[in-house]
Design an enzyme around this catalytic site. Structure first.
Site, short mmCIF file in Angstrom:
data_model
loop_
_atom_site.label_atom_id
_atom_site.label_comp_id
_atom_site.label_asym_id
_atom_site.label_seq_id
_atom_site.Cartn_x
_atom_site.Cartn_y
_atom_site.Cartn_z
CG ASP A 255 -1.86 -1.19 1.25
OD1 ASP A 255 -2.23 -1.68 0.17
OD2 ASP A 255 -2.22 -1.64 2.35
CB SER A 294 5.15 1.71 9.43
OG SER A 294 4.49 1.31 8.25
#
Length: 309
Positions: A255, A294
């Site tokens: 992603d 992240s």
């Protein structure tokens, strides 16, 4: 940045339930995991956040449930600076959830319960038509009904809008419905499932990508994890080298690649350089725990990019 692009993500929003474990239980067995993390996820939402962090203006077309996760998901989009005009709650349905199990080497296994994501219909695309027409790029995944995916691809084609499809999770694909799609971006496992061809190395990735392009898709990018990615068009093909990082959790790396690639490409970065930067952005995302949490912001990413030139 040359310009601030607008990215439309027609896709999924989930809650990620991540468990870190050194082993998996046998049938009927209960074991202790090492730690647990709850975060916002879903391939569509993750890609939207990555694009936003890379500097794009982003809006979502999505559906969430009537449970406690629905309003929290919408509020998270707002905090991220993502337009939620076309994110709606569906009464009587749960939000999408994704239990994720992460091994010590960073490898993950994911089980997705789609919930309200399955309620995103072609009529919802029509309802967002004016906003979609203003986008530089539309991004799609397979965590929403496939009929909605195909309808949106046709919408993008009709209105001359660049369209990127991430066929994840993998399922049978009607290549006729994807004719002239700008970018088809599976990982190696998805490419193998969709094509029926092995994709275990770079040469096999090239053959698979070439065959998908021959089926009518304009460009195919197969992401290869630690081996980088392979870009194929109707007249060319290139292996794009990976970047070395200390990976701790690969959740959301695909992603991160999609969202950052859409943003880089839409702001005017040349195609191969956009893929190279997306390779780095995805690699860096694996150095942290979780998915959206992240992802690097643009300033931090640009500093890493400059250090690796």
């Amino acid at each position: 940045m040359a310009k601030r692009p607008t990215i439309a993500v027609v896709g999924s929003a989930n809650i990620d339930l991540t468990t870190f474990t050194s082993q998996f239980p046998k049938p009927g067995e209960t074991i202790f995991g090492q730690r647990f993390d709850l975060g916002f996820g879903g391939k569509g939402a993750n890609q939207a956040v990555a694009a936003r962090l890379c500097g794009a203006e982003v809006f979502m077309v999505a559906r969430v449930g009537s449970d406690l996760f629905g309003p929290a998901t919408i509020e998270n989009f707002r905090k991220q600076g993502i337009d939620t005009t076309h994110v709606k709650q569906i009464e009587g349905l749960s939000s999408g959830v994704a239990p994720i199990f992460v091994e010590p080497n960073g490898q993950n296994r994911i089980l997705v319960v789609k919930g309200a994501n399955d309620a995103l219909k072609p009529s919802d695309v029509d309802a967002a038509a004016e906003t979609l027409k203003a986008a530089d790029c539309i991004v799609l995944q397979f965590e929403i009904p496939v009929e909605t995916v195909y309808y949106t691809v046709a919408f993008a084609r009709k209105h001359g809008i660049r369209c990127i499809l991430n066929p994840a999770p993998a399922q049978p694909v009607d290549l006729k419905a994807l004719k002239d799609l700008d970018y088809f971006v599976p990982n190696e496992n998805e490419a193998e499932t969709i094509s029926g061809q092995p994709v275990k190395n770079i040469d096999e990735a090239k053959k698979c990508a070439d065959n998908l392009v021959a089926g009518g898709i304009r460009r195919v990018i197969i992401t290869l994890g630690a081996n980088g990615s392979f870009l194929a068009s109707r007249d060319d093909g290139h292996h794009m080298a990976p970047f070395a990082v200390n990976s701790v959790d690969s959740s959301g790396a695909g992603d991160a690649f999609i969202g950052s690639f859409a943003a880089f490409l839409a702001e005017g970065v040349p195609e191969k350089e956009a893929v190279r930067r997306a390779n780095l952005y995805a690699a860096l995302s694996t150095t942290g725990v979780g998915t959206q949490k992240s992802f690097y912001d643009r300033a931090r990413f640009d500093a890493e990019l400059a250090a690796r030139i």
